[in-house]
Design a protein around this motif. Structure first.
Motif, mmCIF file in Angstrom:
data_model
loop_
_atom_site.group_PDB
_atom_site.id
_atom_site.type_symbol
_atom_site.label_atom_id
_atom_site.label_comp_id
_atom_site.label_asym_id
_atom_site.label_seq_id
_atom_site.Cartn_x
_atom_site.Cartn_y
_atom_site.Cartn_z
ATOM 1 N N PHE A 20 21.058 30.950 -42.477
ATOM 2 C CA PHE A 20 21.240 32.298 -41.942
ATOM 3 C C PHE A 20 21.443 33.317 -43.068
ATOM 4 N N VAL A 21 22.214 32.929 -44.078
ATOM 5 C CA VAL A 21 22.405 33.824 -45.223
ATOM 6 C C VAL A 21 21.068 34.074 -45.921
ATOM 7 N N GLY A 22 20.272 33.029 -46.085
ATOM 8 C CA GLY A 22 18.952 33.199 -46.689
ATOM 9 C C GLY A 22 18.048 34.096 -45.863
ATOM 10 N N PHE A 23 18.127 33.967 -44.537
ATOM 11 C CA PHE A 23 17.355 34.825 -43.653
ATOM 12 C C PHE A 23 17.775 36.284 -43.819
ATOM 13 N N CYS A 24 19.071 36.516 -43.922
ATOM 14 C CA CYS A 24 19.575 37.880 -44.112
ATOM 15 C C CYS A 24 19.116 38.454 -45.449
ATOM 16 N N VAL A 25 19.158 37.638 -46.492
ATOM 17 C CA VAL A 25 18.699 38.091 -47.810
ATOM 18 C C VAL A 25 17.210 38.444 -47.745
ATOM 19 N N SER A 26 16.415 37.624 -47.075
ATOM 20 C CA SER A 26 14.985 37.931 -46.937
ATOM 21 C C SER A 26 14.769 39.215 -46.156
ATOM 22 N N GLY A 27 15.567 39.437 -45.130
ATOM 23 C CA GLY A 27 15.450 40.675 -44.363
ATOM 24 C C GLY A 27 15.744 41.897 -45.202
ATOM 25 N N VAL A 28 16.787 41.810 -46.021
ATOM 26 C CA VAL A 28 17.109 42.921 -46.916
ATOM 27 C C VAL A 28 15.972 43.138 -47.912
ATOM 28 N N GLY A 29 15.414 42.044 -48.413
ATOM 29 C CA GLY A 29 14.290 42.154 -49.340
ATOM 30 C C GLY A 29 13.067 42.803 -48.716
ATOM 31 N N MET A 30 12.849 42.536 -47.421
ATOM 32 C CA MET A 30 11.719 43.176 -46.736
ATOM 33 C C MET A 30 11.953 44.677 -46.578
ATOM 34 N N ILE A 31 13.171 45.047 -46.238
ATOM 35 C CA ILE A 31 13.479 46.465 -46.089
ATOM 36 C C ILE A 31 13.345 47.185 -47.427
ATOM 37 N N MET A 32 13.775 46.517 -48.507
ATOM 38 C CA MET A 32 13.693 47.121 -49.840
ATOM 39 C C MET A 32 12.292 46.991 -50.446
ATOM 40 N N ALA A 33 11.393 46.298 -49.766
ATOM 41 C CA ALA A 33 10.032 46.060 -50.258
ATOM 42 C C ALA A 33 10.041 45.364 -51.621
ATOM 43 N N SER A 34 10.896 44.336 -51.717
ATOM 44 C CA SER A 34 11.015 43.585 -52.957
ATOM 45 C C SER A 34 10.610 42.124 -52.710
ATOM 46 N N PRO A 35 9.409 41.751 -53.152
ATOM 47 C CA PRO A 35 8.957 40.371 -52.919
ATOM 48 C C PRO A 35 9.860 39.325 -53.578
ATOM 49 N N ILE A 36 10.479 39.673 -54.678
ATOM 50 C CA ILE A 36 11.358 38.730 -55.375
ATOM 51 C C ILE A 36 12.562 38.381 -54.499
ATOM 52 N N ILE A 37 13.147 39.385 -53.861
ATOM 53 C CA ILE A 37 14.314 39.140 -53.005
ATOM 54 C C ILE A 37 13.898 38.370 -51.759
ATOM 55 N N VAL A 38 12.715 38.667 -51.218
ATOM 56 C CA VAL A 38 12.225 37.935 -50.048
ATOM 57 C C VAL A 38 12.046 36.459 -50.389
ATOM 58 N N ILE A 39 11.427 36.196 -51.528
ATOM 59 C CA ILE A 39 11.201 34.812 -51.952
ATOM 60 C C ILE A 39 12.531 34.120 -52.229
#
Length: 93
Positions: A20-39
């Motif tokens: 769940f924490v990883g899912f949240c981090v990926s969601g934040v990365g999508m909002i920030m448009a940062s592929p590194i954070i999504v990955i």
């Protein structure tokens, strides 16, 4: 019912929380448009699954129910006995 239901173990809860924490981090990365954070978030999701499996292997998962194991053993014995017995031949008329 809740005693036999899945997911009521330390291994399951730990794996789900990490995923769940990883899912949240990926969601934040999508909002920030940062592929590194999504990955990075997806890697954490996979780590959650691995942590859950590792904890299950360490004995923190659901333990087998003795009644269910007895029923499985009886079923296997019945199937073995049936496999050794000759089957009745039926004729189609």
């Amino acid at each position: 019912m809740s005693r036999q239901a899945h997911g009521h173990t330390t291994a399951a809860w730990t794996g789900v929380v990490i995923a769940f924490v990883g899912f949240c981090v990926s969601g934040v990365g999508m909002i920030m448009a940062s592929p590194i954070i999504v990955i990075a978030g997806l890697v954490v999701v996979l780590a959650g699954g691995a942590a859950g499996l590792a904890m299950k292997a360490a004995g923190m998962g659901r333990q087998p129910d003795p009644k269910v194991e007895q029923i499985k053993a009886e079923y296997r014995a019945l199937r073995t006995a049936q496999a050794g017995a000759p089957e009745a031949v039926t004729a189609n008329a």
